[in-house]
Design an enzyme around this catalytic site. Structure first.
Site, PDB file in Angstrom:
ATOM      1  N   ALA A 186       0.843  -1.209   0.000  1.00 17.39           N
ATOM      2  CA  ALA A 186       0.000   0.000   0.000  1.00 17.39           C
ATOM      3  C   ALA A 186       0.879   1.259   0.000  1.00 17.39           C
ATOM      4  O   ALA A 186       1.814   1.361  -0.794  1.00 17.39           O
ATOM      5  CB  ALA A 186      -0.990  -0.025   1.159  1.00 17.39           C
ATOM      6  N   CYS A 187       0.594   2.184   0.927  1.00 15.45           N
ATOM      7  CA  CYS A 187       1.299   3.470   0.890  1.00 15.45           C
ATOM      8  C   CYS A 187       2.781   3.360   1.232  1.00 15.45           C
ATOM      9  O   CYS A 187       3.521   4.329   1.062  1.00 15.45           O
ATOM     10  CB  CYS A 187       0.628   4.466   1.822  1.00 15.45           C
ATOM     11  SG  CYS A 187      -0.852   5.117   1.089  1.00 15.45           S
ATOM     12  N   SER A 188       3.211   2.220   1.735  1.00 12.92           N
ATOM     13  CA  SER A 188       4.638   2.043   2.015  1.00 12.92           C
ATOM     14  C   SER A 188       5.321   1.218   0.935  1.00 12.92           C
ATOM     15  O   SER A 188       6.425   0.698   1.150  1.00 12.92           O
ATOM     16  CB  SER A 188       4.819   1.398   3.392  1.00 12.92           C
ATOM     17  OG  SER A 188       4.490   2.334   4.394  1.00 12.92           O
TER      18      SER A 188
END
Ligand code: CO8
Length: 373
Positions: A155-157
């Site tokens: 995801a966002c990482s």
């Protein structure tokens, strides 16, 4: 074991962007039509009327002013409310690979390299266009790189977690120069009928070239990387390969991005600040050593809370810049796009932090130092 540097970064953006005013106008037209169609149920109290969205709310709550999008027309068309994507033949580059290749070539060109100088490609993004073959291998082929390629997703990482894998592979001698590419095509996963989230995401691709530090090129030495995850359902998408077999079938809405934004805000800010400070201390660094924090780009208010906790004081915008006004939230790409846009003014020896956070929950923290040739 060699140290590792970031040699270069590169960017791809779609040619068109959508302003908040355009998005709000389209959502409000949709909501008014929906309310008229459901007037009877709303009057009987069986359904709640849809409230209008507002430009003022979006800017104040998130710092977002516009977002790049692969197909603004499809998103703004109130009878469609999603980008239109043309299917491509199997022998054409897929959309994610096409975006990724532009970002990779931009990064390579900036330092006079070409694809043949690369011996590893990691494509890491929130979602992949298909299950196999890996988009990374398609990009590897398109740029003429040797070695290996694989996809991953956090995801966002996504970018920071991939950067750690690349650093470790180079340190261990499994590759000499790796490209981490993060094509985030987020707009197809957004529910444009949901007022709480219709404004959040934008499309972008960013690429990072990492190589052995002992080759002596200028760049950004990786001082230390650290990753952390903690399970949470507060940011979720249920889209997956089992959907077509599920009985009863899910609503389409359930397969799109959903979040409990308030809970995310409250839970993630302290988790991130604590992790950064712990990591910093373990590296023998202090907040005064940091010229800049390139934080994940989800929400400007979140970044303010985190940066203030990390610096322990009021700070100048240049110490923790945001790119949300132009790009909106670009999921796994955000912190690296921010790094790409805001690092020209660093002198040799100056240090900063690239830090992502988001669904999972997941946090990735990477300290870097400017190095000369
Ligand atoms: N216009 C006007 N009013 C609105 C709107 C709108 N568009 N939306 C909500 N409101 C109203 C609400 O109804 C509410 O009204 P009331 O007070 O009467 O109930 C009021 O405004 C306040 O609403 P919220 O409490 O929801 O507002 P917040 O101040 O909390 O702001 C945010 C909402 C911006 C969502 C904020 O909570 C936030 O940014 N939270 C953190 C989000 C975050 O970091 N998420 C990470 C997600 S990204 C990630 O991890 C990657 C996932 C994969 C990406 C996949 C790509 C699609």
């Amino acid at each position: 074991m060699s140290d590792v540097i970031i040699r270069s970064t590169g960017l791809w953006t779609p040619p068109h962007s959508i302003s908040n005013a355009q998005l709000v106008e389209s959502y409000n037209a949709y909501a008014a039509r929906w309310n008229a169609e459901h007037a009877g149920e709303i009057e009987r109290g069986e359904r709640e009327a849809k409230q209008p969205s507002s430009v003022e709310f979006i800017e104040k709550a998130s710092g977002i002013r516009s977002r790049y999008a692969i197909d603004p027309d499809g998103i703004l068309d109130t009878s469609r409310l999603r980008p239109k994507v043309e299917p491509r033949p199997d022998d054409a580059l897929c959309l994610m690979a096409e975006a990724g290749v532009v970002a990779v070539k931009d990064a390579l060109n900036r330092v006079g390299l070409d694809g043949g100088d690369v011996d590893g490609v990691i494509c890491s993004a929130t979602s992949m266009q298909r299950t196999y073959p890996c988009v990374a291998i398609e990009i590897q082929d398109a740029i003429g790189a040797t070695g290996f390629g694989f996809d991953m997703s956090v995801a966002c990482s996504s970018a920071t977690f991939a950067l750690q894998q690349a650093v470790n592979a180079i340190r261990c001698g499994q590759a000499n120069r790796i490209v981490v590419v993060t094509p985030e095509i987020t707009t197809p996963q957004l529910n444009y009928t949901d007022r709480d989230s219709h404004f959040i995401f934008g499309d972008v691709a960013v690429a990072v070239i990492l190589e052995r530090a002992d080759w002596g090129n200028p760049g950004w030495k990786i001082l230390s990387t650290r990753l952390k995850t903690q399970y949470s359902n507060n940011i979720r998408s249920n889209q997956g390969f089992l959907n077509r077999c599920e009985e009863p079938a899910r609503d389409e809405d359930e397969m799109l991005f959903v979040q409990n934004g308030r809970r995310v805000f409250k839970e993630v800010c302290p988790m991130v600040a604590e992790m950064i400070l712990q990591h910093m201390g373990d590296c023998g660094l202090t907040p005064d050593d940091m010229k800049r924090l390139w934080l994940h780009q989800a929400n400007s208010n979140m970044n303010r809370v985190i940066a203030q906790k990390v610096f322990g004081r009021e700070y100048a915008d240049a110490e923790a810049p945001t790119i949300l006004d132009e790009f909106a939230n670009t999921a796994g790409a955000g912190s690296v796009v921010c790094f790409h846009r805001h690092n020209d003014d660093f002198e040799t020896g100056e240090k900063g932090l690239i830090c992502s956070f988001g669904a999972g929950y997941s946090v990735g923290s990477i300290f870097v130092e400017r190095v000369a040739a």
